[in-house]
Design a protein around this motif. Sequence first.
Motif, PDB file in Angstrom:
ATOM      1  N   LEU A   1      -4.301   9.598  -5.012  1.00 40.79           N
ATOM      2  CA  LEU A   1      -3.975  10.681  -4.086  1.00 40.79           C
ATOM      3  C   LEU A   1      -4.002  12.037  -4.789  1.00 40.79           C
ATOM      4  CD1 LEU A   1      -1.079   9.171  -1.930  1.00 40.79           C
ATOM      5  CD2 LEU A   1      -3.389   9.736  -1.179  1.00 40.79           C
ATOM      6  N   GLU A   2      -3.539  12.074  -6.028  1.00 42.70           N
ATOM      7  CA  GLU A   2      -3.514  13.334  -6.756  1.00 42.70           C
ATOM      8  C   GLU A   2      -4.920  13.796  -7.112  1.00 42.70           C
ATOM      9  OE1 GLU A   2      -2.322  16.818  -8.180  1.00 42.70           O
ATOM     10  OE2 GLU A   2      -1.115  15.389  -7.029  1.00 42.70           O
ATOM     11  N   SER A   3      -5.800  12.873  -7.489  1.00 44.76           N
ATOM     12  CA  SER A   3      -7.163  13.274  -7.851  1.00 44.76           C
ATOM     13  C   SER A   3      -7.923  13.822  -6.650  1.00 44.76           C
ATOM     14  CB  SER A   3      -7.924  12.098  -8.479  1.00 44.76           C
ATOM     15  OG  SER A   3      -8.145  11.062  -7.534  1.00 44.76           O
ATOM     16  N   ILE A   4      -7.729  13.247  -5.475  1.00 37.93           N
ATOM     17  CA  ILE A   4      -8.432  13.772  -4.309  1.00 37.93           C
ATOM     18  C   ILE A   4      -7.807  15.079  -3.845  1.00 37.93           C
ATOM     19  CG2 ILE A   4      -7.140  12.485  -2.549  1.00 37.93           C
ATOM     20  CD1 ILE A   4     -10.911  13.391  -2.638  1.00 37.93           C
ATOM     21  N   ARG A   5      -6.519  15.249  -4.081  1.00 33.52           N
ATOM     22  CA  ARG A   5      -5.886  16.528  -3.747  1.00 33.52           C
ATOM     23  C   ARG A   5      -6.532  17.665  -4.545  1.00 33.52           C
ATOM     24  NH1 ARG A   5      -1.254  18.204  -1.466  1.00 33.52           N
ATOM     25  NH2 ARG A   5      -0.455  16.075  -1.275  1.00 33.52           N
ATOM     26  N   VAL A   6      -6.867  17.381  -5.803  1.00 30.08           N
ATOM     27  CA  VAL A   6      -7.435  18.407  -6.688  1.00 30.08           C
ATOM     28  C   VAL A   6      -8.923  18.614  -6.436  1.00 30.08           C
ATOM     29  CG1 VAL A   6      -7.911  18.988  -9.107  1.00 30.08           C
ATOM     30  CG2 VAL A   6      -5.699  18.009  -8.470  1.00 30.08           C
ATOM     31  N   THR A   7      -9.653  17.527  -6.141  1.00 28.75           N
ATOM     32  CA  THR A   7     -11.115  17.600  -6.072  1.00 28.75           C
ATOM     33  C   THR A   7     -11.668  17.603  -4.661  1.00 28.75           C
ATOM     34  OG1 THR A   7     -11.390  15.183  -6.145  1.00 28.75           O
ATOM     35  CG2 THR A   7     -11.260  16.348  -8.263  1.00 28.75           C
ATOM     36  N   GLY A   8     -10.838  17.351  -3.665  1.00 29.14           N
ATOM     37  CA  GLY A   8     -11.333  17.072  -2.325  1.00 29.14           C
ATOM     38  C   GLY A   8     -11.823  18.248  -1.523  1.00 29.14           C
TER      39      GLY A   8
ATOM     40  N   GLU B   1     -15.983  14.872  -5.430  1.00 34.77           N
ATOM     41  CA  GLU B   1     -14.702  14.308  -4.989  1.00 34.77           C
ATOM     42  C   GLU B   1     -14.348  13.044  -5.779  1.00 34.77           C
ATOM     43  OE1 GLU B   1     -13.943  15.630  -0.476  1.00 34.77           O
ATOM     44  OE2 GLU B   1     -15.401  14.022  -0.680  1.00 34.77           O
ATOM     45  N   ASP B   2     -13.071  12.908  -6.089  1.00 32.64           N
ATOM     46  CA  ASP B   2     -12.563  11.752  -6.829  1.00 32.64           C
ATOM     47  C   ASP B   2     -11.433  11.133  -6.020  1.00 32.64           C
ATOM     48  OD1 ASP B   2     -11.468   9.890  -8.530  1.00 32.64           O
ATOM     49  OD2 ASP B   2     -10.960  11.303 -10.133  1.00 32.64           O
ATOM     50  N   TYR B   3     -11.717   9.986  -5.396  1.00 30.49           N
ATOM     51  CA  TYR B   3     -10.751   9.313  -4.529  1.00 30.49           C
ATOM     52  C   TYR B   3      -9.943   8.246  -5.259  1.00 30.49           C
ATOM     53  CZ  TYR B   3     -12.336  11.397  -0.117  1.00 30.49           C
ATOM     54  OH  TYR B   3     -12.607  12.273   0.911  1.00 30.49           O
ATOM     55  N   SER B   4      -9.939   8.254  -6.573  1.00 30.72           N
ATOM     56  CA  SER B   4      -9.260   7.194  -7.312  1.00 30.72           C
ATOM     57  C   SER B   4      -7.747   7.199  -7.093  1.00 30.72           C
ATOM     58  CB  SER B   4      -9.584   7.271  -8.804  1.00 30.72           C
ATOM     59  OG  SER B   4      -9.249   8.536  -9.334  1.00 30.72           O
TER      60      SER B   4
ATOM     61  N   TYR C   1       0.339   0.822   5.522  1.00 27.77           N
ATOM     62  CA  TYR C   1       1.026   1.853   4.753  1.00 27.77           C
ATOM     63  C   TYR C   1       1.182   1.431   3.290  1.00 27.77           C
ATOM     64  CZ  TYR C   1       2.277   4.236   9.101  1.00 27.77           C
ATOM     65  OH  TYR C   1       2.230   4.908  10.300  1.00 27.77           O
ATOM     66  N   ALA C   2       1.226   2.409   2.409  1.00 26.02           N
ATOM     67  CA  ALA C   2       1.414   2.142   0.981  1.00 26.02           C
ATOM     68  C   ALA C   2       2.762   1.474   0.743  1.00 26.02           C
ATOM     69  CB  ALA C   2       1.333   3.443   0.193  1.00 26.02           C
ATOM     70  N   LYS C   3       2.786   0.545  -0.194  1.00 27.85           N
ATOM     71  CA  LYS C   3       4.038  -0.113  -0.558  1.00 27.85           C
ATOM     72  C   LYS C   3       4.883   0.771  -1.459  1.00 27.85           C
ATOM     73  CE  LYS C   3       2.011  -4.739  -0.216  1.00 27.85           C
ATOM     74  NZ  LYS C   3       1.654  -5.984  -0.942  1.00 27.85           N
ATOM     75  N   THR C   4       4.218   1.697  -2.172  1.00 28.16           N
ATOM     76  CA  THR C   4       4.907   2.592  -3.092  1.00 28.16           C
ATOM     77  C   THR C   4       4.581   4.034  -2.739  1.00 28.16           C
ATOM     78  OG1 THR C   4       4.700   0.942  -4.853  1.00 28.16           O
ATOM     79  CG2 THR C   4       5.249   3.204  -5.520  1.00 28.16           C
ATOM     80  N   ALA C   5       5.583   4.880  -2.602  1.00 24.97           N
ATOM     81  CA  ALA C   5       5.363   6.287  -2.268  1.00 24.97           C
ATOM     82  C   ALA C   5       4.464   6.948  -3.307  1.00 24.97           C
ATOM     83  CB  ALA C   5       6.704   7.019  -2.197  1.00 24.97           C
ATOM     84  N   GLY C   6       3.539   7.779  -2.826  1.00 22.14           N
ATOM     85  CA  GLY C   6       2.645   8.485  -3.733  1.00 22.14           C
ATOM     86  C   GLY C   6       1.380   7.739  -4.069  1.00 22.14           C
ATOM     87  N   GLU C   7       1.218   6.535  -3.488  1.00 20.88           N
ATOM     88  CA  GLU C   7       0.010   5.755  -3.716  1.00 20.88           C
ATOM     89  C   GLU C   7      -0.749   5.596  -2.400  1.00 20.88           C
ATOM     90  OE1 GLU C   7       0.887   2.046  -5.608  1.00 20.88           O
ATOM     91  OE2 GLU C   7       1.683   2.987  -7.430  1.00 20.88           O
ATOM     92  N   TRP C   8      -2.009   5.132  -2.520  1.00 16.76           N
ATOM     93  CA  TRP C   8      -2.826   4.879  -1.350  1.00 16.76           C
ATOM     94  C   TRP C   8      -2.267   3.730  -0.523  1.00 16.76           C
ATOM     95  CZ3 TRP C   8      -6.378   8.012   0.389  1.00 16.76           C
ATOM     96  CH2 TRP C   8      -7.140   8.797  -0.487  1.00 16.76           C
TER      97      TRP C   8
ATOM     98  N   MET D   1      -4.243   8.642   8.741  1.00 19.42           N
ATOM     99  CA  MET D   1      -2.844   9.050   8.860  1.00 19.42           C
ATOM    100  C   MET D   1      -1.952   8.066   8.098  1.00 19.42           C
ATOM    101  SD  MET D   1      -3.231  11.732  10.806  1.00 19.42           S
ATOM    102  CE  MET D   1      -1.528  12.141  11.095  1.00 19.42           C
ATOM    103  N   ILE D   2      -2.324   6.792   8.146  1.00 22.36           N
ATOM    104  CA  ILE D   2      -1.551   5.736   7.488  1.00 22.36           C
ATOM    105  C   ILE D   2      -1.837   5.715   5.991  1.00 22.36           C
ATOM    106  CG2 ILE D   2      -1.265   3.226   7.357  1.00 22.36           C
ATOM    107  CD1 ILE D   2      -1.915   3.243  10.438  1.00 22.36           C
ATOM    108  N   LEU D   3      -3.115   5.798   5.617  1.00 19.31           N
ATOM    109  CA  LEU D   3      -3.501   5.746   4.202  1.00 19.31           C
ATOM    110  C   LEU D   3      -2.846   6.862   3.396  1.00 19.31           C
ATOM    111  CD1 LEU D   3      -7.298   4.960   4.628  1.00 19.31           C
ATOM    112  CD2 LEU D   3      -5.602   3.454   3.577  1.00 19.31           C
ATOM    113  N   TYR D   4      -2.755   8.053   3.997  1.00 19.17           N
ATOM    114  CA  TYR D   4      -2.153   9.199   3.318  1.00 19.17           C
ATOM    115  C   TYR D   4      -0.649   9.317   3.587  1.00 19.17           C
ATOM    116  CZ  TYR D   4      -6.790  11.135   2.192  1.00 19.17           C
ATOM    117  OH  TYR D   4      -8.063  11.329   1.692  1.00 19.17           O
ATOM    118  N   GLY D   5      -0.127   8.448   4.457  1.00 19.68           N
ATOM    119  CA  GLY D   5       1.298   8.496   4.767  1.00 19.68           C
ATOM    120  C   GLY D   5       1.705   9.748   5.507  1.00 19.68           C
ATOM    121  N   LYS D   6       0.902  10.134   6.533  1.00 13.53           N
ATOM    122  CA  LYS D   6       1.125  11.404   7.224  1.00 13.53           C
ATOM    123  C   LYS D   6       1.589  11.259   8.669  1.00 13.53           C
ATOM    124  CE  LYS D   6       0.139  13.949   3.702  1.00 13.53           C
ATOM    125  NZ  LYS D   6       1.179  14.796   3.052  1.00 13.53           N
ATOM    126  N   GLY D   7       2.182  10.115   9.003  1.00 12.19           N
ATOM    127  CA  GLY D   7       2.791  10.015  10.323  1.00 12.19           C
ATOM    128  C   GLY D   7       2.149   8.976  11.226  1.00 12.19           C
TER     129      GLY D   7
END
Length: 283
Positions: free
Chosen positions: A85-92, A80-83, A221-228, A192-198
Motif C-alpha cells: 500500500l505504501e509503495s503504490i501511494r508513492v508511485t501511483g 507504478e509499484d503495487y507491491s 478485507y485485509a486481516k492486518t491494518a495497513g496491508e492489502w 474499496m475493500i482492498l484499500y480498506g476505504k469503506g
Amino acid sequence: MPTETAPSTNAAERIAVCSWSLEPANLRDLLDKLALTGATRVQLDLDPLHVSPDAWSDCAAIFAQNKIALVSGMVRCVGEDYSTLESIRVTGGIAPDGTWAQNLENFGKCAAIAAQLRILLITLHAGFFPHKEDKAGFEKMISRVAAVADLFASHGIALGLETGQETAAELAEFLTALNNKNTGVNFDPANMILYGKGDPVDALGVLAPWLRQIHIKDARYAKTAGEWGEEVAAGEGAVDWPRFLEKLASLNYTGDLVIEREAGAQRVADIRTARELLAKYLK
C-alpha cells in the motif's frame, strides 16, 4: 470499426469484460479467450495499442468482424509499484512529478487511438488524492486531473476515475472541487475493500452523481491494518452483490457492468462465474 454499443434497458446486455483480465499475449489470444468466456463486449487496455502498434494495427476491423463491442478503454500510469500500500501511494497514478510528463504523453497517444475506435470513455487510477488541508498537493492533483480530462475531451472522450484509494466522501470532495463535467467515476467495489476505504454499497450512494461505469470485482478485507486485502472471484468476497445491484437499480444506473479479474490462475473460469452471478440477480 468495432460494433458500437447502444444503451439497453436489459441489464444483462450491459455486461462486459476487461481485456487485461485475460492477460492476452496478442490480439488473436484476446479473441480466443473472450470466446471462452462467452463475452462479446470489452473494456480495452489501450497501452498495447500504442506500445506495439503493428501487432494491433488491424484490431478495429477484426473486432468488427468478430462482433466485439468496445464499451470503454483503460490507460495505465508508468512506474507504478503495487507491491505494498505504501509503495503504490508513492508511485501511483499521475501524482509523482517524475512520471507526469511521460504519462501525459502516453495518454495523448491512447486518446487518439480511442477516438479512432470510437471509444467514448477512458478510465484510470489517478493515484491518492491529498486532503484539502494539503493545499499544494490538493491543487496539484486538481490541475493534473483537469489537464487529463481536457486532453480526452478534445477527442470527444470522457474520463472515469477508478475508486478505492480514498473514501467515497474524499473522492466526492475532490470531484466537487474539480468541477469538471468531463470527469466521473469508474466504480470498483472490490477496490474499496482492498484499500480498506469503506462499504461499497454506501459508497455508491455518495458517488451517484458521478457514476460512469461499474467494475464487477470482489475482494476480502485485509486481516492486518495497513496491508492489502485479497482479490477473489466474484461471489467469494465481501461485496454484498444482491444489495449492491439493488442499490444500482435504485439509482437508475443504466451504464455498463464490466467484469474485472486481476488475480488467480483461472481467469476465464472466474469471469464465467461472475457472468453467472450477475445473471442470477439481473433482469
